[in-house]
Design a protein around this motif. Structure first.
Motif, mmCIF file in Angstrom:
data_model
loop_
_atom_site.group_PDB
_atom_site.id
_atom_site.type_symbol
_atom_site.label_atom_id
_atom_site.label_comp_id
_atom_site.label_asym_id
_atom_site.label_seq_id
_atom_site.Cartn_x
_atom_site.Cartn_y
_atom_site.Cartn_z
ATOM 1 N N SER A 1 0.804 -1.213 0.000
ATOM 2 C CA SER A 1 0.000 0.000 0.000
ATOM 3 C C SER A 1 0.839 1.266 0.000
ATOM 4 O O SER A 1 0.339 2.347 -0.307
ATOM 5 C CB SER A 1 -0.929 0.012 1.218
ATOM 6 O OG SER A 1 -0.176 -0.061 2.417
ATOM 7 N N SER B 1 1.144 -10.498 -2.670
ATOM 8 C CA SER B 1 0.435 -9.330 -2.138
ATOM 9 C C SER B 1 0.743 -8.079 -2.949
ATOM 10 O O SER B 1 -0.141 -7.271 -3.220
ATOM 11 C CB SER B 1 0.796 -9.110 -0.667
ATOM 12 O OG SER B 1 2.165 -8.792 -0.515
ATOM 13 N N HIS C 1 -2.102 -6.416 -5.382
ATOM 14 C CA HIS C 1 -2.488 -5.049 -5.036
ATOM 15 C C HIS C 1 -2.341 -4.107 -6.231
ATOM 16 O O HIS C 1 -3.257 -3.335 -6.548
ATOM 17 C CB HIS C 1 -1.645 -4.549 -3.872
ATOM 18 C CG HIS C 1 -1.863 -3.105 -3.530
ATOM 19 N ND1 HIS C 1 -3.008 -2.651 -2.917
ATOM 20 C CD2 HIS C 1 -1.087 -2.001 -3.752
ATOM 21 C CE1 HIS C 1 -2.935 -1.340 -2.751
ATOM 22 N NE2 HIS C 1 -1.786 -0.918 -3.250
ATOM 23 N N HIS C 2 -1.211 -4.177 -6.907
ATOM 24 C CA HIS C 2 -0.971 -3.256 -8.015
ATOM 25 C C HIS C 2 -1.795 -3.617 -9.247
ATOM 26 O O HIS C 2 -2.189 -2.727 -10.011
ATOM 27 C CB HIS C 2 0.523 -3.197 -8.326
ATOM 28 C CG HIS C 2 1.302 -2.460 -7.268
ATOM 29 N ND1 HIS C 2 1.327 -1.080 -7.200
ATOM 30 C CD2 HIS C 2 2.049 -2.897 -6.220
ATOM 31 C CE1 HIS C 2 2.070 -0.702 -6.167
ATOM 32 N NE2 HIS C 2 2.511 -1.798 -5.560
ATOM 33 N N GLN D 1 -4.803 -4.813 -8.945
ATOM 34 C CA GLN D 1 -6.126 -4.324 -8.570
ATOM 35 C C GLN D 1 -6.233 -2.820 -8.782
ATOM 36 O O GLN D 1 -7.273 -2.328 -9.224
ATOM 37 C CB GLN D 1 -6.389 -4.676 -7.100
ATOM 38 C CG GLN D 1 -7.812 -4.381 -6.646
ATOM 39 C CD GLN D 1 -8.120 -5.040 -5.311
ATOM 40 O OE1 GLN D 1 -7.760 -6.194 -5.094
ATOM 41 N NE2 GLN D 1 -8.779 -4.307 -4.440
ATOM 42 N N GLU D 2 -5.163 -2.093 -8.491
ATOM 43 C CA GLU D 2 -5.176 -0.652 -8.739
ATOM 44 C C GLU D 2 -5.288 -0.332 -10.228
ATOM 45 O O GLU D 2 -5.786 0.729 -10.609
ATOM 46 C CB GLU D 2 -3.909 -0.014 -8.171
ATOM 47 C CG GLU D 2 -3.892 0.086 -6.648
ATOM 48 C CD GLU D 2 -2.854 1.055 -6.150
ATOM 49 O OE1 GLU D 2 -1.790 1.175 -6.800
ATOM 50 O OE2 GLU D 2 -3.098 1.706 -5.112
ATOM 51 N N ILE E 1 -2.728 -5.664 3.537
ATOM 52 C CA ILE E 1 -1.416 -5.239 3.031
ATOM 53 C C ILE E 1 -0.840 -4.092 3.850
ATOM 54 O O ILE E 1 0.127 -3.467 3.441
ATOM 55 C CB ILE E 1 -1.529 -4.819 1.553
ATOM 56 C CG1 ILE E 1 -2.571 -3.702 1.403
ATOM 57 C CG2 ILE E 1 -1.883 -6.013 0.690
ATOM 58 C CD1 ILE E 1 -2.689 -3.161 0.004
#
Length: 440
Positions: A16, A94, A98-99, A101-102, A233
């Motif tokens: 994050s 993770s 995460h990236h 998903q962004e 995260i």
């Protein structure tokens, strides 16, 4: 089985807050390599000097590289439908998840950790970090601490696992009900595997064996595993998971006993990752003193180390409620109890008033009951209003004397959390309370 072996380099340890600077992916069909992909990534944030020294990736190198959003569609298509493999998979997964998903892509693939896999297939090594493991297995890592080099080394580890009859181990680890993939990288699976399915208190230890977290549970194994589920995260959670190296536990006969023991242990050990119950407890007391006119005065004040109140309270409002009750029931004067600041012209006879004060104090002493809380074989003893201790009582225990009960229990220090839990439990389950006459 279709594998995607992944390694990334980043600007830090938390998805994050930090960015990816390089990603390497090796596609493997279980027999041979099918393809490779690698690229530098512009994280749009400075790369810390220690990371530059470790990886050799500089701000100048990534300045002309694509952002993760630009390569996300291609990366997603490489990964989807394959088993995501990495050394310490939760870290790489993770970040990538995460990236992605962004960038608008939602990755849902099985994960396989080559650290845990190697522990099962190649037991007995001192360490299982990628560098140590490759030295043990005779694998040469080219371009260490770069995504493509580490991804290829991890691929060779996977190849050696497959050549050493590791296929069944992989299938077992990929079963939906097998939760070992969720565990922190530094925590051997055996610590969770051996946990009991019963109430108790569990302890997380760091690399030096120090307790860093204490928890209680109705079912120790289920509660411990629940700490590792989800994909939080945040830096706080990642720090917590990385610091767990071992687990110990204490079985308890009931969940209530586990709650009390947890409170005792948090106060005793003061673990770094426990937040609740780690605060100064400001207690309040009702005190008695004699003024210059001879009146016995009752007053509420903060409880201090070398003072002895006639009664203690965790909340100021409870102290006021009790003192007002004494005023009403024993005809005490509010002004003489510092409950009325308006003043008064007439006061009662000193001797009569002091007699009422003593009656009120006698009533208060009578509230300090001695009782047991019995549930199954467990026993909690409260002696004259104060928590004494707890433990198991044998079915044929002699309960005729309080000392016989104490001999079978473990004495523990009292705190306000424990007092509150006992009070609430006794009110909720009066059938489990065995009252004891003082002096029996």
């Amino acid at each position: 089985m279709q594998f995607a072996i992944v390694d990334i380099e980043t600007t830090g340890g938390f998805p994050s807050q930090h960015g990816i600077t390089e990603i390497g992916i090796v596609l493997h069909n279980g027999t041979e390599i099918e393809g490779k992909y690698e690229t530098l990534v512009n994280p749009h944030q400075p790369i810390p000097p220690f990371v530059v020294n470790m990886t050799g990736i500089t701000d100048a190198m990534v300045a002309v590289a694509p952002s993760f959003g630009e390569v996300a569609p291609y990366i997603y298509n490489l990964l989807k439908g394959r088993i995501f493999v990495a050394h310490n998979v939760n870290f790489d997964y993770s970040f990538v998840k995460h990236h992605l998903q962004e960038a608008g892509f939602h990755l849902h693939t099985p994960k396989l950790c080559t650290i845990r896999l190697s522990r099962k297939v190649f037991p007995g090594f001192r360490k299982y970090g990628l560098g140590h493991l490759c030295r043990e297995l005779g694998i040469t890592i080219e371009n260490r601490h770069r995504a493509s080099g580490d991804a290829m080394a991890t691929t060779e580890v996977l190849d050696m696992v497959l050549r050493n009859n590791g296929g069944m181990v992989i299938k077992e680890m990929l079963k939906k009900e097998n939760r070992s993939q969720l565990l922190p990288a530094n925590l051997p699976e055996e610590y969770v595997k051996d946990l009991p399915d019963c109430p108790g208190v569990y302890y997380f230890h760091d690399a030096k064996g120090k307790v860093i977290y204490v928890g209680k549970a109705k079912n120790i194994k289920k509660r411990v595993v629940s700490h590792f589920t989800g994909l939080d995260i945040s830096q706080k959670r990642q720090d917590f998971l990385r610091s767990i190296y071992s687990i110990t536990h204490s079985k308890c006969p009931t969940e209530f006993i586990a709650c009390l023991l947890e409170s005792v242990e948090i106060k005793r050990l003061w673990p770094i990752h426990n937040k609740s119950q780690k605060r100064y407890e400001q207690l309040w007391g009702i005190y008695m003193f004699e003024d210059n006119r001879g009146y016995h005065r009752l007053a509420i004040d903060k409880k201090r180390k070398y003072s002895t109140p006639v009664a203690s309270f965790a909340l100021l409002v409870d102290a006021h409620r009790t003192l007002w009750k004494m005023v009403r029931e024993f005809e005490l004067h509010p002004v003489l109890c510092f409950l009325d600041n308006t003043g008064a012209r007439e006061f009662p006879d000193v001797a009569l008033y002091n007699e009422n004060v003593m009656k009120a104090l006698g009533w208060m002493d009578a509230q300090k009951e001695t009782f047991l809380i019995r549930d199954k074989e467990s026993c909690v003893l409260v002696e004259e209003g104060k928590f004494y201790g707890m433990g198991r009582l044998s079915p044929d225990a002699d309960l005729s004397l309080i000392e016989n009960i104490k001999a079978q229990l473990t004495e523990y220090p009292e705190n306000e959390v424990i007092r509150s839990m006992i009070r609430n439990y006794a009110e909720k389950f009066p059938g489990k309370v065995v009252k004891w006459a003082v002096g029996s």
